[in-house]
Design an enzyme around this catalytic site. Structure first.
Site, PDB file in Angstrom:
ATOM      1  N   ARG A  15       0.818  -1.204   0.000  1.00  0.00           N
ATOM      2  CA  ARG A  15       0.000   0.000   0.000  1.00  0.00           C
ATOM      3  C   ARG A  15       0.854   1.257   0.000  1.00  0.00           C
ATOM      4  O   ARG A  15       1.874   1.330   0.691  1.00  0.00           O
ATOM      5  CB  ARG A  15      -0.943   0.021   1.213  1.00  0.00           C
ATOM      6  CG  ARG A  15      -1.912   1.211   1.215  1.00  0.00           C
ATOM      7  CD  ARG A  15      -3.021   1.033   2.222  1.00  0.00           C
ATOM      8  NE  ARG A  15      -3.903  -0.079   1.853  1.00  0.00           N
ATOM      9  CZ  ARG A  15      -4.856  -0.010   0.934  1.00  0.00           C
ATOM     10  NH1 ARG A  15      -5.037   1.121   0.261  1.00  0.00           N
ATOM     11  NH2 ARG A  15      -5.620  -1.044   0.673  1.00  0.00           N
ATOM     12  N   CYS A  46     -14.800   3.532  -1.422  1.00  0.00           N
ATOM     13  CA  CYS A  46     -13.532   3.338  -0.716  1.00  0.00           C
ATOM     14  C   CYS A  46     -13.732   3.231   0.795  1.00  0.00           C
ATOM     15  O   CYS A  46     -14.294   4.145   1.418  1.00  0.00           O
ATOM     16  CB  CYS A  46     -12.601   4.510  -1.033  1.00  0.00           C
ATOM     17  SG  CYS A  46     -11.102   4.539  -0.051  1.00  0.00           S
ATOM     18  N   ARG A 153      -0.005   7.927  -6.717  1.00  0.00           N
ATOM     19  CA  ARG A 153      -1.423   7.729  -7.009  1.00  0.00           C
ATOM     20  C   ARG A 153      -2.275   8.832  -6.401  1.00  0.00           C
ATOM     21  O   ARG A 153      -1.906   9.429  -5.394  1.00  0.00           O
ATOM     22  CB  ARG A 153      -1.889   6.368  -6.479  1.00  0.00           C
ATOM     23  CG  ARG A 153      -1.403   5.179  -7.276  1.00  0.00           C
ATOM     24  CD  ARG A 153      -1.805   3.859  -6.617  1.00  0.00           C
ATOM     25  NE  ARG A 153      -3.221   3.837  -6.309  1.00  0.00           N
ATOM     26  CZ  ARG A 153      -3.718   3.515  -5.119  1.00  0.00           C
ATOM     27  NH1 ARG A 153      -2.919   3.218  -4.116  1.00  0.00           N
ATOM     28  NH2 ARG A 153      -5.012   3.502  -4.938  1.00  0.00           N
ATOM     29  N   VAL A 156      -8.204   8.868  -2.374  1.00  0.00           N
ATOM     30  CA  VAL A 156      -9.199   9.471  -1.489  1.00  0.00           C
ATOM     31  C   VAL A 156      -9.051   8.824  -0.117  1.00  0.00           C
ATOM     32  O   VAL A 156      -8.568   7.690  -0.036  1.00  0.00           O
ATOM     33  CB  VAL A 156     -10.627   9.250  -2.028  1.00  0.00           C
ATOM     34  CG1 VAL A 156     -10.917  10.129  -3.217  1.00  0.00           C
ATOM     35  CG2 VAL A 156     -10.886   7.774  -2.362  1.00  0.00           C
ATOM     36  N   SER A 172      -6.646   8.887   5.916  1.00  0.00           N
ATOM     37  CA  SER A 172      -7.946   8.780   6.575  1.00  0.00           C
ATOM     38  C   SER A 172      -7.827   8.702   8.091  1.00  0.00           C
ATOM     39  O   SER A 172      -8.622   9.317   8.815  1.00  0.00           O
ATOM     40  CB  SER A 172      -8.704   7.569   6.045  1.00  0.00           C
ATOM     41  OG  SER A 172      -8.061   6.352   6.389  1.00  0.00           O
TER      42      SER A 172
END
Length: 369
Positions: A15, A46, A153, A156, A172
């Site tokens: 990731r 997402c 990338r 969001v 997040s």
């Protein structure tokens, strides 16, 4: 830029690390709390963005921080918004704050997506909303405006500052901690402030952090490590690990349920009002776990090959916990859009699903409580 996995010689998923991690506080030299200053860009598909939407509602911030929703289809250029730049110039952006809660787009048909919905569909406020702040058509434009040499990338969620015209944060976990920190409380109507729940109370913070750490690596991200694996042995290792940790969560919730049953003499309403992963109140741990579990049966079982069993058939206490959050807490139900979830995964990941056929099951998307 829309590639979902990093190059890896062993075929394992890696990731990407978030690039923007500023906080908002009265002491920050630039990013200070204010109503209407910050804007959130999310995907309803997402799970990482979904965390921020739920927290925004739970913290009473729907009239403080606005939202734009990207299209469910992720193409070779990344996420896109509704092509409505001309409308963005004239609309009152306050319309996008949705003070009553939830999100500005809703197409939550319990039967799931049907028909030949095109990847290029532009059903305004169903497939996506537009950007009333900048009039951008692509999420990438936010990244390049913030950092012209950005070369990773375009992910969001994005928390945007309308004063400096830059990204504040695209991580997040950091965004939801900022929302929970209390820095925006002064902008919430006085009558509502006492009802706002602290999602990371000091007394539970260490326990929440510990729970979040292993759930993130083995469940939240674990389904991706299984689903994007490009080596059979890697897949087998990761999918086995996912279910080992679902077993662990099931045991935690089973023990919790039995203790509550004894404490409240079997009163179901009281039991469910205290039935959470950590402590006896809703916390950030529930928010972060929910966004993976709500996607598990509709997507991860078939799309990511996490198919030892389903949540509804194999994990009775996780299933009860999930339905309790969805049906009894509007912040979870109003921000969950099964159509976006199913369409995004099955039609964006063509390496996994080359024909882009979206399974109609399971039915229903979530069972009644």
């Amino acid at each position: 830029m829309s590639k979902q996995w990093a190059d890896s010689k062993d075929g394992a998923f890696k990731r990407q690390v978030s690039a923007f991690k500023e906080i908002i506080s009265p002491e920050h030299p630039v990013y200070k709390p204010a109503a209407g200053r910050y804007w959130l860009y999310v995907s309803l598909a997402c799970p990482w963005a979904h965390r921020t939407l739920i927290t925004r509602v739970l913290k009473g911030l729907t009239s403080v921080i606005g939202v734009s929703v990207v299209h469910w289809h992720l193409d070779e250029k990344g996420w896109r918004l509704a092509p409505a730049a001309e409308a963005a110039a004239s609309i009152d952006k306050k319309e996008f704050y949705t003070p009553s809660g939830g999100i500005t787009t809703s197409s939550n048909d319990a039967s799931g997506p049907v028909g030949n919905i095109s990847n290029d569909s532009s059903r305004l406020n169903i497939d996506s909303t537009f950007d009333p702040i900048n009039g951008f058509n692509r999420l990438s434009e936010l990244y390049y405006k913030s950092e012209p040499n950005y070369n990773a990338r375009f992910t969001v969620p994005v928390l945007w500052d309308t004063e400096t015209n830059t990204i504040v944060n695209n991580e997040s976990a950091s965004i939801i901690r900022t929302f929970d920190s209390g820095v925006f409380d002064e902008f919430i109507p006085t009558a509502e402030r006492d009802q706002i729940l602290k999602l990371v109370p000091k007394s539970l913070e260490a326990e929440i952090d510990e729970f979040n750490a292993w759930v993130y690596d083995n469940v939240n991200n674990g389904v991706y490590k299984a689903g994007f694996a490009e080596n059979p042995s890697v897949y087998e290792k990761e999918v086995t690990n996912v279910f080992a940790h679902l077993d662990k969560i099931e045991k935690i919730l089973k023990d919790k349920y039995e203790d509550l049953t004894e404490e409240f003499s079997g009163d179901t309403e009281k039991i469910l009002s205290h039935f959470f992963t950590i402590g006896d109140q809703l916390t950030e741990a529930d928010v972060r776990l929910y966004t993976t579990i709500i996607r598990f049966d509709p997507v991860y079982v078939q799309h990511f090959k996490c198919n030892f069993t389903t949540i509804r058939d194999g994990y009775p206490k996780i299933h009860l916990w999930l339905r309790n959050l969805y049906w009894n807490y509007p912040a979870f139900r109003e921000t969950t859009n099964f159509e976006h979830i199913k369409l995004h995964y099955t039609r964006s990941h063509t390496r996994i699903n080359p024909l882009s056929i979206t399974p109609l099951g399971p039915k229903p998307d979530i069972r009644p409580l």
